[in-house]
Enzyme design. Structure first.
Site, PDB file in Angstrom:
ATOM      1  NE  ARG A  59      -2.215 -21.137  -6.454  1.00 53.68           N
ATOM      2  CZ  ARG A  59      -1.775 -19.868  -7.052  1.00 53.68           C
ATOM      3  NH1 ARG A  59      -2.034 -18.609  -7.373  1.00 53.68           N
ATOM      4  NH2 ARG A  59      -0.059 -19.946  -7.579  1.00 53.68           N
ATOM      5  CG  ASP A 109       5.442 -23.188  -2.614  1.00 53.72           C
ATOM      6  OD1 ASP A 109       5.721 -23.182  -3.484  1.00 53.72           O
ATOM      7  OD2 ASP A 109       4.003 -23.204  -1.852  1.00 53.72           O
ATOM      8  CG  ASN A 119       7.901 -22.626  -7.253  1.00 47.67           C
ATOM      9  OD1 ASN A 119       7.294 -22.066  -7.005  1.00 47.67           O
ATOM     10  ND2 ASN A 119       8.113 -22.036  -9.234  1.00 47.67           N
TER      11      ASN A 119
END
Ligand code: MRU
Length: 366
Positions: free
Chosen positions: A49, A243, A253
């Site tokens: 991740r 992200d 995020n």
């Protein structure tokens, strides 16, 4: 301990190996990944991740899809593999970026073995690029920490971070943690407040583990504590990852980031976002309405994992019938971001600021 890589290709076995992050900090296990489906599983189940690592894993996934190809139409099969991977997690733009980049290196003019070779080189080069980006982000972020440290008369710079934007989310060094690692190397006194980051606790489980391994002073705090610390001058700066960041500087995020940005703004504390350009979505200009926010399984909220008598157990922590909501990310508007720390330098979270560092991305009319 230094900064070993989180993912690597095993040329003997022709497969990819990575740390299985589902088991940290209780067990540090390496998992082998050898098929497209295993790559997709690794991304959806969060074996891997963090935006840059998801991108690199997906690039290897395209290589593995080609390596295992046994159908009749290679190009069609690769497009299907690309769509399958892209559908695994929606928010981190690194995923789509990496998959599209992989699709772009294959060619009908080449043989399948030649395409396979290209796809492996492509994954290895994205991995190397992310390593280089992290180092540069670290270098630029280090100067921000240094300038705060100069005003603190030897007292530690207090840095708050959310989720895990560390080496575990990248390949080496991390994004938000890269300046922290380099500050430590430079002998600057630092202390990190680590938000636990419910519901999956990436802060408590991963960032705390990472910083602990590196010997960096840190304290894990419940997610609700940051505002209180900021009101009492116990935080000098916030550094988080991202992200997906839009061209105008809005930052998606991990859920809860926005609340930290609000508290930082209210207390006049600089709020920085560290990100490689592979996390910038050049096509978007309004984060709130345009960035897809992942919603995950409610079990991540209703159940909690922990160690008891040396064994990992899962516990339910709320009434059986209570519904839950599990939004994975939120969007921090650009106006709350003090600066973006990128591989090309620190800029304002504005279109002008970003394009000043990346002029080749200036949108054209056609
Ligand atoms: O759901 P996750 O654990 O993949 O979310 C990760 C984050 O939100 C990170 O902060 C982000 O990917 C930046 S990683 C350098």
């Amino acid at each position: 301990m230094g900064n070993p890589q989180t993912i690597w290709f095993n040329p003997q076995k022709k497969l990819v190996e990575t740390i299985d992050q589902r088991y940290l900090p209780f067990q540090n296990l390496i998992i082998e990944i050898q098929t497209l489906d295993e790559v997709r599983f690794a991304i959806t189940e969060m074996v891997v991740r963090g935006a840059p690592l998801i991108g690199v894993t997906a690039a290897y996934g395209m290589y593995l899809a080609a390596l295992n190809f046994s159908g009749s139409n290679f190009q069609d099969e690769m497009k299907r593999a690309a769509d399958w991977l892209k559908s695994s997690r929606p928010t981190a733009v690194n995923l789509a970026f990496a998959v599209d980049e992989a699709l772009a290196v294959i060619s009908e003019e080449l043989t399948i073995p030649e395409n396979i070779h290209r796809l492996l080189n492509n994954a290895e080069s994205l991995k190397q690029r992310e390593i280089d980006f992290s180092k540069k982000i670290g270098k630029f972020g280090l100067e921000l920490i240094r300038s705060i440290s100069e005003k603190k008369n030897g007292k530690p710079v207090q840095i708050l971070t959310h989720c895990n934007a560390g080496r575990l989310a990248c390949v080496e060094l991390g994004t938000a943690t890269a300046p922290i690692y380099l500050a430590r190397e430079a002998g600057i006194p630092i202390h990190v407040w680590v938000d636990e980051t419910r519901p999956r606790n990436q802060g408590a489980r991963l960032t705390a583990w990472e910083l602990g391994e590196a010997g960096i002073p840190h304290t894990v705090i419940p997610d609700n504590t940051g505002g209180h610390l900021m009101q009492h001058q116990l935080v000098d700066m916030v550094i988080v990852g991202s992200d997906r960041t839009t061209l105008n500087g809005d930052v998606a995020n991990k859920i809860g980031t926005y609340l930290k940005a609000l508290a930082a703004a209210d207390n006049g504390i600089p709020f920085y976002v560290a990100l490689p350009s592979t996390t910038i979505d050049w096509t978007l200009s309004d984060g709130l309405s345009e960035i897809p926010v992942e919603q995950r399984d409610g079990r991540e909220v209703s159940m909690m994992e922990g160690l008891l008598d040396d064994k990992v157990h899962e516990f339910r922590i709320l009434p059986e019938k209570s519904p839950v909501a599990n939004y994975g990310f939120d969007v921090t508007p650009a106006r709350l971001v003090t600066g973006l720390i990128t591989e090309r330098g620190v800029c304002k979270a504005t279109k002008e600021g970003i394009l000043n560092l990346f002029p080749e991305k200036t949108p054209t009319d056609d």
